[in-house]
Design a protein around this motif. Sequence first.
Motif, PDB file in Angstrom:
ATOM      1  N   THR B  26      10.287  24.456  -2.027  1.00 22.29           N
ATOM      2  CA  THR B  26       9.192  24.893  -2.909  1.00 22.29           C
ATOM      3  C   THR B  26       9.092  24.100  -4.206  1.00 22.29           C
ATOM      4  O   THR B  26       8.174  24.314  -4.994  1.00 22.29           O
ATOM      5  N   GLY B  27      10.060  23.195  -4.440  1.00 25.90           N
ATOM      6  CA  GLY B  27      10.004  22.422  -5.687  1.00 25.90           C
ATOM      7  C   GLY B  27       8.950  21.322  -5.641  1.00 25.90           C
ATOM      8  O   GLY B  27       8.131  21.263  -4.725  1.00 25.90           O
ATOM      9  N   ALA B  28       8.999  20.443  -6.634  1.00 25.70           N
ATOM     10  CA  ALA B  28       8.015  19.363  -6.732  1.00 25.70           C
ATOM     11  C   ALA B  28       8.386  18.206  -5.814  1.00 25.70           C
ATOM     12  O   ALA B  28       9.567  17.935  -5.583  1.00 25.70           O
ATOM     13  N   ILE B  29       7.357  17.566  -5.245  1.00 23.72           N
ATOM     14  CA  ILE B  29       7.549  16.327  -4.471  1.00 23.72           C
ATOM     15  C   ILE B  29       6.600  15.286  -5.048  1.00 23.72           C
ATOM     16  O   ILE B  29       5.391  15.521  -5.135  1.00 23.72           O
ATOM     17  N   THR B  30       7.133  14.153  -5.447  1.00 18.98           N
ATOM     18  CA  THR B  30       6.274  13.064  -5.905  1.00 18.98           C
ATOM     19  C   THR B  30       6.528  11.842  -5.037  1.00 18.98           C
ATOM     20  O   THR B  30       7.671  11.437  -4.836  1.00 18.98           O
ATOM     21  N   LEU B  31       5.431  11.309  -4.497  1.00 24.43           N
ATOM     22  CA  LEU B  31       5.504  10.183  -3.559  1.00 24.43           C
ATOM     23  C   LEU B  31       4.888   8.968  -4.253  1.00 24.43           C
ATOM     24  O   LEU B  31       3.685   8.940  -4.506  1.00 24.43           O
ATOM     25  N   PHE B  32       5.733   7.986  -4.577  1.00 28.38           N
ATOM     26  CA  PHE B  32       5.259   6.796  -5.284  1.00 28.38           C
ATOM     27  C   PHE B  32       4.971   5.660  -4.305  1.00 28.38           C
ATOM     28  O   PHE B  32       5.831   5.306  -3.495  1.00 28.38           O
ATOM     29  N   GLY B  33       3.786   5.106  -4.392  1.00 25.62           N
ATOM     30  CA  GLY B  33       3.436   3.974  -3.535  1.00 25.62           C
ATOM     31  C   GLY B  33       2.878   2.837  -4.375  1.00 25.62           C
ATOM     32  O   GLY B  33       2.543   3.027  -5.555  1.00 25.62           O
ATOM     33  N   ASP B  34       2.767   1.673  -3.769  1.00 26.22           N
ATOM     34  CA  ASP B  34       2.211   0.539  -4.522  1.00 26.22           C
ATOM     35  C   ASP B  34       1.100  -0.176  -3.762  1.00 26.22           C
ATOM     36  O   ASP B  34       0.707  -1.276  -4.115  1.00 26.22           O
ATOM     37  N   GLU B  35       0.593   0.469  -2.701  1.00 26.17           N
ATOM     38  CA  GLU B  35      -0.481  -0.188  -1.946  1.00 26.17           C
ATOM     39  C   GLU B  35      -1.856   0.390  -2.286  1.00 26.17           C
ATOM     40  O   GLU B  35      -2.863   0.010  -1.691  1.00 26.17           O
ATOM     41  N   GLY B  36      -1.884   1.357  -3.189  1.00 21.98           N
ATOM     42  CA  GLY B  36      -3.158   1.911  -3.641  1.00 21.98           C
ATOM     43  C   GLY B  36      -3.931   2.662  -2.579  1.00 21.98           C
ATOM     44  O   GLY B  36      -5.149   2.790  -2.659  1.00 21.98           O
ATOM     45  N   ALA B  37      -3.242   3.172  -1.562  1.00 14.48           N
ATOM     46  CA  ALA B  37      -3.948   3.839  -0.461  1.00 14.48           C
ATOM     47  C   ALA B  37      -3.169   5.054   0.011  1.00 14.48           C
ATOM     48  O   ALA B  37      -1.986   5.202  -0.289  1.00 14.48           O
ATOM     49  N   LEU B  38      -3.831   5.911   0.758  1.00 13.43           N
ATOM     50  CA  LEU B  38      -3.135   6.993   1.443  1.00 13.43           C
ATOM     51  C   LEU B  38      -2.158   6.367   2.440  1.00 13.43           C
ATOM     52  O   LEU B  38      -2.433   5.303   2.973  1.00 13.43           O
ATOM     53  N   PRO B  39      -1.027   7.032   2.696  1.00 12.93           N
ATOM     54  CA  PRO B  39      -0.106   6.495   3.706  1.00 12.93           C
ATOM     55  C   PRO B  39      -0.838   6.266   5.030  1.00 12.93           C
ATOM     56  O   PRO B  39      -1.664   7.079   5.437  1.00 12.93           O
ATOM     57  N   TYR B  40      -0.540   5.141   5.663  1.00 15.32           N
ATOM     58  CA  TYR B  40      -1.225   4.815   6.915  1.00 15.32           C
ATOM     59  C   TYR B  40      -0.229   4.295   7.936  1.00 15.32           C
ATOM     60  O   TYR B  40       0.898   3.975   7.631  1.00 15.32           O
ATOM     61  N   ASP B  41      -0.723   4.199   9.160  1.00 14.80           N
ATOM     62  CA  ASP B  41       0.064   3.803  10.314  1.00 14.80           C
ATOM     63  C   ASP B  41      -0.027   2.277  10.465  1.00 14.80           C
ATOM     64  O   ASP B  41      -1.129   1.735  10.463  1.00 14.80           O
ATOM     65  N   ARG B  42       1.109   1.607  10.636  1.00 11.23           N
ATOM     66  CA  ARG B  42       1.041   0.147  10.755  1.00 11.23           C
ATOM     67  C   ARG B  42       0.807  -0.381  12.179  1.00 11.23           C
ATOM     68  O   ARG B  42       0.194  -1.440  12.342  1.00 11.23           O
ATOM     69  N   PRO B  43       1.301   0.295  13.233  1.00 12.08           N
ATOM     70  CA  PRO B  43       1.147  -0.295  14.575  1.00 12.08           C
ATOM     71  C   PRO B  43      -0.272  -0.751  14.928  1.00 12.08           C
ATOM     72  O   PRO B  43      -0.430  -1.837  15.505  1.00 12.08           O
ATOM     73  N   PRO B  44      -1.312  -0.006  14.582  1.00 13.30           N
ATOM     74  CA  PRO B  44      -2.647  -0.481  14.956  1.00 13.30           C
ATOM     75  C   PRO B  44      -3.016  -1.815  14.303  1.00 13.30           C
ATOM     76  O   PRO B  44      -3.903  -2.511  14.794  1.00 13.30           O
ATOM     77  N   LEU B  45      -2.328  -2.172  13.220  1.00 13.68           N
ATOM     78  CA  LEU B  45      -2.707  -3.385  12.485  1.00 13.68           C
ATOM     79  C   LEU B  45      -2.581  -4.638  13.344  1.00 13.68           C
ATOM     80  O   LEU B  45      -3.306  -5.612  13.137  1.00 13.68           O
ATOM     81  N   SER B  46      -1.650  -4.629  14.292  1.00 10.47           N
ATOM     82  CA  SER B  46      -1.501  -5.816  15.140  1.00 10.47           C
ATOM     83  C   SER B  46      -2.088  -5.579  16.525  1.00 10.47           C
ATOM     84  O   SER B  46      -1.953  -6.413  17.412  1.00 10.47           O
ATOM     85  N   LYS B  47      -2.718  -4.415  16.706  1.00  8.88           N
ATOM     86  CA  LYS B  47      -3.268  -4.083  18.022  1.00  8.88           C
ATOM     87  C   LYS B  47      -4.785  -3.935  17.880  1.00  8.88           C
ATOM     88  O   LYS B  47      -5.460  -4.925  17.635  1.00  8.88           O
ATOM     89  N   GLY B  48      -5.306  -2.721  18.009  1.00  6.67           N
ATOM     90  CA  GLY B  48      -6.753  -2.521  17.963  1.00  6.67           C
ATOM     91  C   GLY B  48      -7.432  -3.101  16.738  1.00  6.67           C
ATOM     92  O   GLY B  48      -8.523  -3.656  16.831  1.00  6.67           O
ATOM     93  N   SER B  49      -6.774  -2.992  15.573  1.00  2.54           N
ATOM     94  CA  SER B  49      -7.431  -3.389  14.318  1.00  2.54           C
ATOM     95  C   SER B  49      -7.878  -4.838  14.306  1.00  2.54           C
ATOM     96  O   SER B  49      -8.868  -5.184  13.673  1.00  2.54           O
ATOM     97  N   LEU B  50      -7.136  -5.699  14.976  1.00  8.26           N
ATOM     98  CA  LEU B  50      -7.482  -7.126  14.911  1.00  8.26           C
ATOM     99  C   LEU B  50      -8.604  -7.468  15.869  1.00  8.26           C
ATOM    100  O   LEU B  50      -9.150  -8.560  15.830  1.00  8.26           O
ATOM    101  N   LYS B  51      -8.942  -6.521  16.759  1.00  3.63           N
ATOM    102  CA  LYS B  51      -9.945  -6.835  17.771  1.00  3.63           C
ATOM    103  C   LYS B  51     -11.338  -6.913  17.168  1.00  3.63           C
ATOM    104  O   LYS B  51     -12.201  -7.573  17.664  1.00  3.63           O
TER     105      LYS B  51
END
Lengths: 105, 403
Positions: B26-51
Motif C-alpha cells: 500500500t505504500g508509494a511506488i515511483t517508476l523512473f524512466g528516461d525514454e519519455g514514454a509509457l512502458p512498452y514491449d520490445r519484441p515487436p520492434l524487430s518483428k511486426g513493427s518493421l514491416k
Amino acid sequence: MSSNWVLACAANDVDEEDVLGVELNGQKLAVYNTPKGFFATDGICTHEVAQLEDGLVIGTVIECPLHQGRFDVTNGKALSAPVCVDLKTYPTKVEDGDVYIDVPV
Amino acid sequence: MRNVAIVGAGLAGFSVARRLRELDYTGAITLFGDEGALPYDRPPLSKGSLKASVDASGATLRPSEFFEENQIALRPSEPVLGIDTTARTLQLRGEAFAFDALVLATGATPRALPNAIIRGLHGVHGLRTLADAQRISQAFGTAQHALIVGGGYIGLEVAAAAAERGLRVTLIEAGPRILGRVAGPPTADAIRAAHKRKGVDIREGVGLSALVGTDQVKGAILSDGAHVAADCVIVGIGIDPNVTLAKSAGLATENGILVDPTCQTSQPGIWAAGDCAAFPMADQITRLESVGNAIEMGEVVAANIMGQSRPYAPTAWFWSDQFDLKLQMVGLSPGYDRIVTRPGVNPDAISHWYYAGERLLSVDIINEPKTYIIAKRLIETGKSPPPAQIADQSVNLKVLLKS
Ligand SMILES: Cc1cc2nc3c(=O)[nH]c(=O)nc-3n(C[C@H](O)[C@H](O)[C@H](O)COP(=O)(O)OP(=O)(O)OC[C@H]3O[C@@H](n4cnc5c(N)ncnc54)[C@H](O)[C@@H]3O)c2cc1C
Ligand code: FES
C-alpha cells in the motif's frame, strides 16, 4: 438478450483438464473440461494470434502456448503477463453427454 | 516499507510495480524512466513493427489509466543520475528522492561497432528502443540494400523484416554459425534455410572490416575481402548491461549488477531485475536477456520486497518470429551430448530435444506451440521423458507430462 445454445462437442471429446478448439457460427472458441466443470472462451489469445486449443490447462487456468499468458477460464480474467486483456467467456451447459455453448448470433 | 523507487521503466521495472500492487503493497511506488514514454514491449520492434510504419501506441504494456488506478507514479522523463546508499536517496536532475527500497531495472545497451569501422557515416543503426525501430522502419522505406551485422535473433529478425519489405539483404556473422550462442545446430540450419529461400544472403565466419561511403553509407568491405553494397546497416552484435549507475554507487557488478539468489544486490534493500541483473544459477553467474526473465525476476523482487525471501530459479524461455517460422525455446542446452528429433504434425513443424545422458536440458521448437508449452512444463517440473518416446511422433506428449 435471448440465448442461443449451440452444440459444441460431446463432453468426452475433451479430456479431463484439457481444451478443445471448436468453430461455431464462424467463430473460433475453446471448450475446457476442468475440475469445476465445462467452460468456453474465445479461441484466440488476447495478446497475439495464438490458438488457445494448443495451450495447457491446469485446474481452471489456460496457459497460452506462445508466450505463456494465463487466463482463468471461469471468468476470462488475464492472470499473468504478457496478457493484460481479459478473454471473452461464454455460458456452457452439458445435456445428455453433449456440451452446448451460448453464442451470440 | 513505505516508499519503493524503481529505476528503469521497462518490462522488469513495470513488473515489479504491478506485482507489488497485486501483493497488496500500500505504500508509494515511483517508476523512473528516461525514454519519455509509457512502458512498452520490445519484441515487436524487430518483428511486426518493421514491416510497416511503427505505431507508437501499439506496443504499450498498459494504458496510462492503469498507472493512475494502481497509484504507480510514473516519471518517464526522469533519468536517475546517482544513488546515495548511505542517505538512501536517488539523485535526480533537480532534487534528491528518498527511498526505503530501491530496484535497479536499467536494462541494457546494444554494443556499437568501433568508430574505426563506422567512420562517422550515416545510415548505421542499433535496435533497442521504439525510436530506433521508427528510424529503421523509415530507412527501409527508401533503402535498396540492407547489411545486417550479427546473426543472433535480433539480426535475423531484422533481416527477415527487411527482406519482406523488398530490400536486398546481406547478413554477416563473425562466429562460425548463426545463433551460435542461443540455439542448437539443427535449429540454426532450419533458420538459415528459411532465409536462403527468401533470398537473404547469409555469410557465416565473416566479419566487417570497414564501411564505405561519404557521409551516407554506401557499402562494406568484409573480413574475407568481399565488397557488398549497403545503404542501410543494422548492427545486432549483442548488448551490454547498464551497470554504470550501480557501479558508481559502489554496488558489486560483473557482467551485470550482481545479485544473490533473492535478487538483492550487494547493498541490503537494493534489488535488481531484468537484462541488467546477473544472478546465480546452477553454480554460475548468469544473465538472461528475455521477456520471461524480465517479468519473472521482477515478480520475485516484488515478493521479496514484501519480505517473502523467495529464491529466483527460472526456466529460461524465448521465442523468435522470422518469415513464417515461429521458433520457441525452453531450457539451456550447454552440456548436451545428444539431440533427439521429433517430427511435427505438419511438415513445416519440428522440434529438437537436447539431452545430457538421460536428462532433458532444453528443447527448440519450430511452428508447434502445442509442443512448446508441454516441453516447457516438462523442463520446469524436472521431467526427462525417455528419448525413444520423444522421437516417436505417435506418443502423446501430454501423457508424458502426466506420467
Ligand atoms: C528488438 C528486440 C526484440 C526482442 N525480442 C524478444 C523476444 O522475441 N523474446 C524475448 O523473450 N525477448 C526479446 N527481447 C528482449 C527483451 O525485450 C528484454 O529482455 C526486456 O525488454 C528486458 O527488460 P528490462 O526491463 O530488463 O530492460 P529494458 O526493457 O531495456 O528497460 C530498461 C529501461 O530503463 C531505462 N533506464 C536505464 N537507466 C536509467 C536511469 N538511470 N534512469 C532512468 N531510466 C533508466 C532504459 O532507458 C530502459 O527504458 C527483445 C529485445 C529487443 C531490443
Ligand atoms: S499470444 Fe498468448 S501470451 Fe502472447
